[in-house]
Design an enzyme around this catalytic site. Structure first.
Site, PDB file in Angstrom:
ATOM      1  N   GLY A  57       2.958  -9.892  13.386  1.00 33.82           N
ATOM      2  CA  GLY A  57       1.943  -9.284  12.536  1.00 33.82           C
ATOM      3  C   GLY A  57       2.091  -9.827  11.133  1.00 33.82           C
ATOM      4  O   GLY A  57       2.777  -9.239  10.306  1.00 33.82           O
ATOM      5  N   ASN A  77      -0.642   8.356   1.227  1.00 36.38           N
ATOM      6  CA  ASN A  77      -1.642   7.685   2.071  1.00 36.38           C
ATOM      7  C   ASN A  77      -2.734   8.619   2.573  1.00 36.38           C
ATOM      8  O   ASN A  77      -3.898   8.220   2.670  1.00 36.38           O
ATOM      9  CB  ASN A  77      -0.963   7.034   3.283  1.00 36.38           C
ATOM     10  N   LYS A  99       5.658   9.173   2.424  1.00 33.28           N
ATOM     11  CA  LYS A  99       4.639   8.156   2.181  1.00 33.28           C
ATOM     12  C   LYS A  99       3.246   8.679   2.518  1.00 33.28           C
ATOM     13  O   LYS A  99       2.257   8.349   1.862  1.00 33.28           O
ATOM     14  CB  LYS A  99       4.942   6.887   2.984  1.00 33.28           C
TER      15      LYS A  99
END
Lengths: 308, 308
Positions: free
Chosen positions: B11, B192, B188
């Site tokens: 990725g 987000n 996090k």
């Protein structure tokens, strides 16, 4: 209501053209204030397309200013609420001492706005439960329903209330008198808050796409519950079965675009304050728990911020 | 960590290219699986543009398949979570008995997904607190931050955890070991959930436009409160002052587009399930009140439904 009463329609979009057109077709003396559609309607008239056929009103009294119309007995206001400020200058030329003002506008706060400016005794309101679109200049398509609920801003229905209901019935509109205009407005918000709102917030979706998405359908029910709770706290109890009824009714609409969605897609102003903002403020003042309505309002306000 | 350890990056978007590129620039033996950028990177290398200057890695070991890479000691997974299914075929060619897998992916559920497929002992996770964009094939722009928190999927940090942190530090990444990966993931999400989510739901707005809209800023705080409540119920207490800290930190980002917004604008898949869906499901299972998170998830799911 006598047919020689002079009626003005201010705001000749889908709602104003349809209900004004129905009255004109029934022989009433209706005068339309028009802007973008003026030239076309003067030339070829108004067309109302319904399942039962097309009604053409070939000669329409259409004007570019309310000065040209002059004083009237009844003024039907169907302007978008985002333009309410211009009513301050549009209405005075239409007034004589006993002129009645009836607002067919969406959401909350419109009767109070007119009452503050022109006196509360003049003011009536009408709720339109109808699916309409203006598909071309002077051409209104009717997709279903059409019921009108008409009431007084101050107090109980009067003789004029019943007279106006009778006039609309004569024009083949399913009209009725309401004892509580404000309760009817909240009843309508139970539909408009979720369906008009989510059709924009979920990315330009028609009502069938809301109904067939399990998450959005649940959110629709939750927004309806919040709206009913707010109405109850403000003294307008609505039956809980209204939720199922409204959702049932919506299935019959197919891929219907709520009026706000059409405005949104076409980049026009969206009536965010009258449909979500004013109900939210009243609900919070009354202590209702309207977390989802508040979130929807915040999102819609930003989503529509660049629309004129 | 010894520099002859073989590392694969699966990725190679912004995150994979940046952290893999930093390791390569520090002399580690890094092999990149690439798709769209493969030819360009093979020809001209990787460019990392930071405030401190541009780092060019002229010779990059880039491949079109994991078969070509072969077995590795460490696999850094930075694929979008919407493509997690393809890991079932991408990962096996990279495995030997003691290969470590570390996921740098967004949101919740990724370590568990890898553990189910390849064994829980292999699995580590990393949290990237960083602003990056891939601005052209092989060109990554770094706008600020860059801290990494690295932890084990099962239990306490081990020698390999500290070794990996040391390697990233050597590559000039502000890395640290975390005792609780899951708690870091929730930390996090506190950023987000609101910023990535509202940037799409409020109509493609950068984070500064969220901060300067009073309604959206309040909604941001409320979504952060819901996320912190959910984390606490799941056993990951976070300090309430995190809300002010995160908002303060966001002011320094200017007109930053969260990664989800970039995906959304460009019509690519958005990581709705890992950032909003899985946290929502875990929160509801734990009995947290997450009304706004649920509404945001429902809207985002529909908004992104037509993205591949």
């Amino acid at each position: 209501m006598e047919k020689n009463l002079k009626i003005a329609v201010v705001g000749s979009g889908a709602i104003g053209s349809y209900y004004g057109g129905k009255l004109a077709a029934a022989g009433y003396d209706v005068h339309f204030l028009m802007r973008s559609d003026l030239a076309v309607v003067k030339n070829v008239g108004l067309k109302l397309r319904e399942a039962t056929g097309e009604t053409v009103i070939p000669k329409v009294a259409a004007y570019a200013s309310t000065q040209e119309i002059g004083s009237c007995d009844l003024v039907l206001i169907a302007l978008k609420t985002t333009s309410n400020e211009v009513l301050k200058t549009l209405i005075p030329p239409l007034l004589k001492s006993n002129t009645t003002l009836i607002t067919f506008q969406n959401g909350l706060g419109n009767e109070a706005f007119l009452a503050d400016l022109f006196g509360k005794e003049r003011v009536m309101g009408g709720l339109c439960f109808v699916c309409l679109n203006r598909v071309a200049p002077g051409v209104i398509e009717h997709y279903g329903h059409g019921a009108l609920a008409i009431g007084e801003f101050c107090g109980e229905p009067k003789a004029r209330t019943d007279a106006l209901v009778a006039a609309f019935k004569e024009a083949r509109i399913d009209a009725r008198t309401t004892q509580s205009l404000e309760r009817e407005r909240w009843r309508k918000l139970v539909w408009n808050v979720p369906f008009n709102g989510l059709s924009m917030a979920a990315g330009n979706v028609t009502v069938d796409l809301i109904l067939t998405d399990p998450g959005l359908l649940q959110l629709t029910r939750q927004l309806m519950e919040e709206t009913i709770e707010a109405a109850a706290r403000l003294g307008y109890p609505l039956p809980p079965e209204l939720i199922d009824q409204q959702i049932e009714r919506t299935w019959s609409m197919g891929a219907y675009k709520p009026s706000s969605l059409i405005d949104f897609i076409e980049g026009r102003a969206v009536e965010v304050e009258s449909i979500w903002g004013e109900p939210l403020r009243q609900a919070k003042n009354a202590g209702a728990s309207v977390v989802r309505l508040e979130m929807l309002y915040v999102l819609l306000k930003k989503l529509t911020a660049h629309h004129p």
